[in-house]
Every structure is written in structure tokens, then in C-alpha cells.
Design a protein around this motif. Structure first.
Motif, PDB file in Angstrom:
ATOM      1  N   CYS A 169     -20.237 -65.849  38.665  1.00 56.76           N
ATOM      2  CA  CYS A 169     -18.982 -66.422  39.167  1.00 56.76           C
ATOM      3  C   CYS A 169     -18.847 -66.227  40.672  1.00 56.76           C
ATOM      4  N   MET A 170     -19.230 -65.057  41.168  1.00 57.20           N
ATOM      5  CA  MET A 170     -19.166 -64.818  42.618  1.00 57.20           C
ATOM      6  C   MET A 170     -20.113 -65.754  43.363  1.00 57.20           C
ATOM      7  N   LEU A 171     -21.311 -65.947  42.823  1.00 55.47           N
ATOM      8  CA  LEU A 171     -22.266 -66.865  43.439  1.00 55.47           C
ATOM      9  C   LEU A 171     -21.733 -68.295  43.421  1.00 55.47           C
ATOM     10  N   LEU A 172     -21.144 -68.694  42.304  1.00 56.94           N
ATOM     11  CA  LEU A 172     -20.572 -70.040  42.215  1.00 56.94           C
ATOM     12  C   LEU A 172     -19.432 -70.233  43.202  1.00 56.94           C
ATOM     13  N   ALA A 173     -18.612 -69.202  43.407  1.00 58.35           N
ATOM     14  CA  ALA A 173     -17.514 -69.297  44.380  1.00 58.35           C
ATOM     15  C   ALA A 173     -18.068 -69.486  45.792  1.00 58.35           C
ATOM     16  N   VAL A 174     -19.144 -68.806  46.121  1.00 56.57           N
ATOM     17  CA  VAL A 174     -19.776 -68.969  47.434  1.00 56.57           C
ATOM     18  C   VAL A 174     -20.339 -70.386  47.579  1.00 56.57           C
ATOM     19  N   ILE A 175     -20.962 -70.890  46.523  1.00 56.60           N
ATOM     20  CA  ILE A 175     -21.506 -72.255  46.556  1.00 56.60           C
ATOM     21  C   ILE A 175     -20.393 -73.269  46.768  1.00 56.60           C
ATOM     22  N   VAL A 176     -19.269 -73.086  46.052  1.00 57.62           N
ATOM     23  CA  VAL A 176     -18.138 -74.004  46.217  1.00 57.62           C
ATOM     24  C   VAL A 176     -17.624 -73.962  47.660  1.00 57.62           C
ATOM     25  N   PHE A 177     -17.429 -72.760  48.182  1.00 58.76           N
ATOM     26  CA  PHE A 177     -16.891 -72.632  49.537  1.00 58.76           C
ATOM     27  C   PHE A 177     -17.831 -73.237  50.578  1.00 58.76           C
ATOM     28  N   LEU A 178     -19.079 -72.809  50.555  1.00 57.80           N
ATOM     29  CA  LEU A 178     -20.021 -73.297  51.566  1.00 57.80           C
ATOM     30  C   LEU A 178     -20.325 -74.784  51.409  1.00 57.80           C
TER      31      LEU A 178
END
Length: 160
Positions: A15-24
Motif C-alpha cells: 500500500c505504501m508503494l502504491l501510494a508513492v506510485i499514485v503521487f509520483l
């Protein structure tokens, strides 16, 4: 319970990785579109896929961390025993049936998506939508597993 902690720790990291992908991804899309005048459908699809997966998986993570949304008007005034009973009844009467039905209803959708290796509905978009739809099975499976573990744990607990 150790296995559950390990699995949910992994899901939390995803989930943390997905949040970074969404943001970037969203940031790069906006910068490319408004500063450079062009964009990539693939980045847009990646952001959409990551966001959909993040939403689905974060439900299970928040449920495991006991941070899910509650309508607790009187919870603060009740004893710990009363709150445990309410949680037990909520798990048994609400969480378990709802997520079992969700698992049962999502299975045909995910199965047919895998059968055709469904991709983006956009022409030229990313393949792999079937992987995102798999989260519709992972979410209820995790919540059902956690709920059953909680219920069994409650049954094993000695009354104090």
C-alpha cells in the motif's frame, strides 16, 4: 497470528508503494501536460491501477489495524468487555457475511478477467487490468481470514 501479522505487514508495504506510485505518477502527468504539453496514457493507466489497488488493499490494512470507520456514539462510555462483545457481534453479524458475499460475487468477474487477460479499456493503454481486479478477491479474503482469526481468538480467550 504470526502469519497474519507477516501477511498484513507485506500488504501494508505494498500500500505504501502504491501510494508513492499514485503521487509520483499524478505529479508527472500534471507536469508533463501543463508544462511540456504532452502526456502518456500509460502513466495515466498506471496511476489508475495503483489507486484502485491502493483503495482495495488499504481497506484490509485499516481493518487489521482496527482503524476502520466506526459509528461509535457510546463506545467511550462502555467497558472494555462490552466493547469486545460489540466487536465480536460486529465481526460475526456484519464483517464476515458482507465480505464472504463480496468474495463470492467477485469471483466470476475476476475469473473472466483472467480468462481474457483483460487490459485497459483505453486504446493503447496498459495491459494487466486483470491483476488489479484480483484485488477484489484479495480484499475480502484478507478480511474474512482476519475476522475468523479474531473470532477464534475470542473463543480461545479465557474470561477474566
Amino acid at each position: 497470528m504470526f502469519l497474519i501479522r507477516v501477511v498484513f505487514s507485506g500488504v501494508r508495504r505494498i500500500c505504501m508503494l502504491l501510494a508513492v506510485i499514485v503521487f509520483l505518477g499524478q505529479l508527472s502527468m500534471v507536469l508533463m501536460r501543463y508544462l511540456l504539453g504532452f502526456g502518456f496514457l500509460e502513466i495515466q493507466d498506471a496511476v489508475n491501477y495503483a489507486f484502485a489497488s491502493l483503495v482495495a488493499l488499504s481497506v484490509a490494512v485499516s481493518f487489521e489495524a482496527d482503524k476502520h470507520v466506526r459509528v461509535d456514539v457510546v463506545r467511550q462510555r462502555l467497558t472494555e468487555t462490552a466493547n469486545r462483545r460489540i466487536d465480536f457481534l460486529g465481526d460475526l453479524a456484519l464483517a464476515l457475511p458482507v465480505f464472504v458475499i463480496m468474495l463470492w460475487m467477485a469471483y466470476p468477474l475476476v475469473r473472466s478477467s483472467w480468462a481474457i487477460f483483460e487490459g485497459s479499456p483505453e486504446t493503447g493503454g496498459l495491459p494487466g487490468l486483470f491483476l488489479v481486479k484480483t484485488c477484489l478477491l484479495i480484499l475480502p479474503a484478507l478480511v474474512v481470514w482476519l475476522t475468523l482469526a479474531r473470532l477464534i481468538g475470542i473463543f480461545r480467550r479465557k474470561p477474566s
